[in-house]
Design an enzyme around this catalytic site. Structure first.
Site, PDB file in Angstrom:
ATOM      1  N   ILE A  21       4.259  -1.546   3.495  1.00 18.38           N
ATOM      2  CA  ILE A  21       3.799  -0.162   3.440  1.00 18.38           C
ATOM      3  C   ILE A  21       4.830   0.690   2.715  1.00 18.38           C
ATOM      4  O   ILE A  21       6.021   0.659   3.038  1.00 18.38           O
ATOM      5  CB  ILE A  21       3.578   0.410   4.856  1.00 18.38           C
ATOM      6  CG1 ILE A  21       2.463  -0.332   5.590  1.00 18.38           C
ATOM      7  CG2 ILE A  21       3.298   1.911   4.796  1.00 18.38           C
ATOM      8  CD1 ILE A  21       1.078  -0.114   5.032  1.00 18.38           C
ATOM      9  N   LYS A  22       4.364   1.466   1.727  1.00 15.21           N
ATOM     10  CA  LYS A  22       5.216   2.455   1.074  1.00 15.21           C
ATOM     11  C   LYS A  22       4.812   3.832   1.572  1.00 15.21           C
ATOM     12  O   LYS A  22       3.638   4.194   1.536  1.00 15.21           O
ATOM     13  CB  LYS A  22       5.080   2.389  -0.444  1.00 15.21           C
ATOM     14  CG  LYS A  22       5.954   3.426  -1.158  1.00 15.21           C
ATOM     15  CD  LYS A  22       5.652   3.531  -2.644  1.00 15.21           C
ATOM     16  CE  LYS A  22       6.506   4.614  -3.293  1.00 15.21           C
ATOM     17  NZ  LYS A  22       6.128   4.895  -4.692  1.00 15.21           N
ATOM     18  N   GLN A  23       5.807   4.589   2.032  1.00 14.57           N
ATOM     19  CA  GLN A  23       5.516   5.906   2.583  1.00 14.57           C
ATOM     20  C   GLN A  23       6.639   6.879   2.234  1.00 14.57           C
ATOM     21  O   GLN A  23       7.801   6.484   2.092  1.00 14.57           O
ATOM     22  CB  GLN A  23       5.370   5.826   4.115  1.00 14.57           C
ATOM     23  CG  GLN A  23       4.993   7.112   4.807  1.00 14.57           C
ATOM     24  CD  GLN A  23       3.714   7.733   4.277  1.00 14.57           C
ATOM     25  OE1 GLN A  23       3.758   8.551   3.353  1.00 14.57           O
ATOM     26  NE2 GLN A  23       2.567   7.323   4.839  1.00 14.57           N
ATOM     27  N   LEU A  32       0.824  -1.204   0.000  1.00 12.69           N
ATOM     28  CA  LEU A  32       0.000   0.000   0.000  1.00 12.69           C
ATOM     29  C   LEU A  32       0.858   1.253   0.000  1.00 12.69           C
ATOM     30  O   LEU A  32       1.717   1.440   0.863  1.00 12.69           O
ATOM     31  CB  LEU A  32      -0.922   0.026   1.227  1.00 12.69           C
ATOM     32  CG  LEU A  32      -1.928   1.181   1.259  1.00 12.69           C
ATOM     33  CD1 LEU A  32      -2.890   1.100   0.075  1.00 12.69           C
ATOM     34  CD2 LEU A  32      -2.714   1.184   2.569  1.00 12.69           C
ATOM     35  N   TRP A  33       0.624   2.115  -1.010  1.00 11.96           N
ATOM     36  CA  TRP A  33       1.192   3.446  -1.057  1.00 11.96           C
ATOM     37  C   TRP A  33       0.350   4.314  -0.118  1.00 11.96           C
ATOM     38  O   TRP A  33      -0.763   4.719  -0.456  1.00 11.96           O
ATOM     39  CB  TRP A  33       1.114   4.007  -2.460  1.00 11.96           C
ATOM     40  CG  TRP A  33       2.150   3.627  -3.463  1.00 11.96           C
ATOM     41  CD1 TRP A  33       2.975   4.491  -4.125  1.00 11.96           C
ATOM     42  CD2 TRP A  33       2.450   2.322  -4.010  1.00 11.96           C
ATOM     43  NE1 TRP A  33       3.777   3.794  -5.022  1.00 11.96           N
ATOM     44  CE2 TRP A  33       3.480   2.468  -4.966  1.00 11.96           C
ATOM     45  CE3 TRP A  33       1.972   1.032  -3.747  1.00 11.96           C
ATOM     46  CZ2 TRP A  33       4.017   1.394  -5.672  1.00 11.96           C
ATOM     47  CZ3 TRP A  33       2.503  -0.036  -4.439  1.00 11.96           C
ATOM     48  CH2 TRP A  33       3.514   0.145  -5.386  1.00 11.96           C
TER      49      TRP A  33
END
Length: 352
Positions: A238-240, A200-201
């Site tokens: 998780i992409k952050q 998830l972006w």
């Protein structure tokens, strides 16, 4: 790349980053990346054996395979930023096969790109590198410009082209976020049922998050809460964006906070800010990969090495770099990605 070269690229920030000891969340409570990360974290989860197999395929592929760290090549900018704006600097990437070739040559753990890019070469490459299908996008052809993530295909489409994982973006804080959360949560549930991992972006977007010349869309407290919602809908990774400011909730005056968020669990050191993001990913049970950001030219390498050191020492799982690699000549892009991967291979750089 040698450890000495890494310190040279860090320049004046070398001591503050490499010698920092995190006193917010102790490293003892962080589920740090490790060679047995999938076994340690996901075997006891509700993920089925096919998901475990695909997660292992991603974690065990490429130059960082077997370390617990990830180097993913993301190229969805042809939709998100227009193809012309993204590929004019290096037009060979108008042909999606070259995207796959770059990921392979660079030893990436996976290649993340659009349905169309992967589908057109699926039979040639699906068994050679894990595919991560980016399912939704914000497109820039609508006028006036709007900002909304819409689905470009189905979970079945991703499964049919041989994907190991699906990815999606949610614009947390936007008017459309409620719908996006429901859509992505349902898609991730279906993807897990079919055996694919989920990424998830977790981007925040709201013009009201910008105040007095400061953009709090990358604030530690706001991005970390986006991460926490992301792991709640069962994102495996998780992409952050890398946090570069704090106090978004208190400055803008919304949501709920505790003074300890700012006095005890974060500090001005970027490693501590990133660790707060990791803590909100179930203390690292869902791997945090930070994004590379736009290409700025000569400073890209030093900036990316710095971000890699911050992410690694905070307990993150890697970087996901796109424009800074593919907007260079092919060989330079490969070398660029290898340099960032070398930070995660350097035994001298450990958890803060």
């Amino acid at each position: 790349m040698s450890y000495q070269k890494i310190t040279e690229l860090l320049g004046k920030d070398a001591d503050s980053l490499l010698q920092h000891e995190c006193k917010t969340f102790s490293k003892d409570v962080i589920h740090a990346p490790s060679p047995n990360f999938v076994d340690k974290i996901f075997v006891n989860s509700n993920r089925n054996p096919q998901v475990l197999r695909n997660l292992a395929a991603i974690y065990n592929h490429g130059r960082l395979g077997g370390t617990g760290y990830l180097s993913i090549l993301p190229v969805d900018q042809g939709i998100e930023h227009t193809a012309g704006a993204s590929f004019s600097k290096n037009p060979l990437y108008f042909d999606p096969e070259n995207i796959i070739k770059l990921a392979l040559e660079a030893g990436s753990n996976a290649v993340a790109t659009t349905f169309g890019n992967l589908a057109i070469v699926a039979r040639k490459y699906a068994h050679k590198i894990p595919f991560l299908v980016k399912m939704n996008h914000n497109e820039l052809l609508t006028y006036p410009t709007k900002y909304d993530q819409i689905m470009f295909g189905t979970v079945e489409d991703a499964w049919n082209l041989g994907a190991a994982a699906v990815g999606a973006t949610i614009y947390f804080g936007s008017e459309q976020s409620d719908r996006q959360i429901v859509e992505v949560a349902q898609a991730f549930e279906h993807a897990h049922q079919l055996g694919m991992a989920t990424v998830l972006w977790c981007y925040t977007r709201n013009n009201a998050f910008k105040k007095d010349g400061v953009n709090y869309e990358t604030a530690t407290d706001i991005t970390a809460q986006a991460n926490h919602i992301g792991v709640t809908i069962q994102a495996d990774i998780i992409k952050q964006k890398m946090p570069d400011v704090n106090g978004g909730f208190t400055t803008i005056g919304f949501s709920k906070t505790d003074p300890l968020m700012y006095s005890k669990y974060t500090s001005d050191n970027p490693i501590d800010m990133c660790r707060y993001q990791v803590a909100n990913c179930y203390m690292g049970r869902a791997g945090l990969i930070n994004s590379g950001g736009e290409s700025k030219g000569a400073s890209d390498l030093a900036d990316s090495v710095k971000n890699a050191v911050i992410n690694k020492r905070a307990g993150g799982s890697g970087l996901i770099l796109g424009r800074r690699s593919f907007q260079r000549p092919f060989a330079e892009g490969v070398e660029f990605l290898h340099t960032i991967q070398d930070v995660y291979l350097a035994k001298e750089i450990d958890l803060a």
